[in-house]
Enzyme design. Sequence first.
Site, short mmCIF file in Angstrom:
data_model
loop_
_atom_site.label_atom_id
_atom_site.label_comp_id
_atom_site.label_asym_id
_atom_site.label_seq_id
_atom_site.Cartn_x
_atom_site.Cartn_y
_atom_site.Cartn_z
N ASP A 6 46.69 38.16 38.07
CA ASP A 6 45.36 38.72 37.83
C ASP A 6 45.34 40.24 37.89
OD1 ASP A 6 44.62 36.06 37.93
OD2 ASP A 6 42.92 36.39 39.25
N HIS A 62 48.79 38.57 41.85
CA HIS A 62 48.20 39.78 41.26
C HIS A 62 49.30 40.73 40.78
CE1 HIS A 62 44.91 38.22 43.75
NE2 HIS A 62 44.10 38.82 42.90
NI NI Z 1 40.81 39.78 40.22
#
Ligand code: NI
Length: 243
Positions: free
Chosen positions: A54, A202
């Site tokens: 992400d 992430h």
């Molecule tokens: Ni996010």
Amino acid sequence: MIQPTRAQMAQLALLAAALASATGAGAAPPRRPEWGAIVRRVSGAGRAVALTFDDGPREPYTSQILDILADQGIKATFFLVGENVRRYPEVVRRIVREGHAIGNHSWSHRSLASVSWEVARREIERTDVLIRAVTGRRPFLFRPPYGALGSQLAGPDGLAARERHLLVLWSVEVADWSTRSPLRVAAGTIRRVSPGSIVLLHDGGGPRGHVVTATRWMAGHLAREGYRLVTVPELLGIASARR
Ligand code: NI
């Protein structure tokens, strides 16, 4: 309004069947895709797992992760922030070119749970439009920033359904944003993963060197444990095919 491509529609028929299976909606596939449905994990997918990254792209991390995925023959899903797509269009094109899936993760990464319908709609549409301009494909997966659904996004009348997206959350997270330890990220992920897991990681939003290292370690480990690392659409397709 931008229409999905024919290839996307075919893929969505598979997704809809998988979703019907996952939610116990019965044997017959629904007549139309269940836009706005929430996907956290996918049952019936066997020993397949989806790694998701992400908040990117963010360099050098996204390219480093792509190198690892290519080395190990693994596919993943990237939930992109519109502002970062604008900054790194070449990286976005590489993601798609190398067979990974992409999803929309809003334009500015603000929480959509407490903004107006119109502001939330614009966060989604603006990112869709840019991703399509950069890649030629309009994403049909959406992951809300912070996983915050609020009252507007989900369900048949929600914003995700109106914008023709599936809402993809996750079943495994190790708070890779609050540690810098690759060992914690890799070991924590490996400990929590089971067949059908969707893993939240992430590649953007801060320094992510530890996520790069953890990805290398855990990808190899999970492969040795017999897991196939696939994209979210593939995960849904596998479950559908086995139904
Ligand atoms: Ni996010």
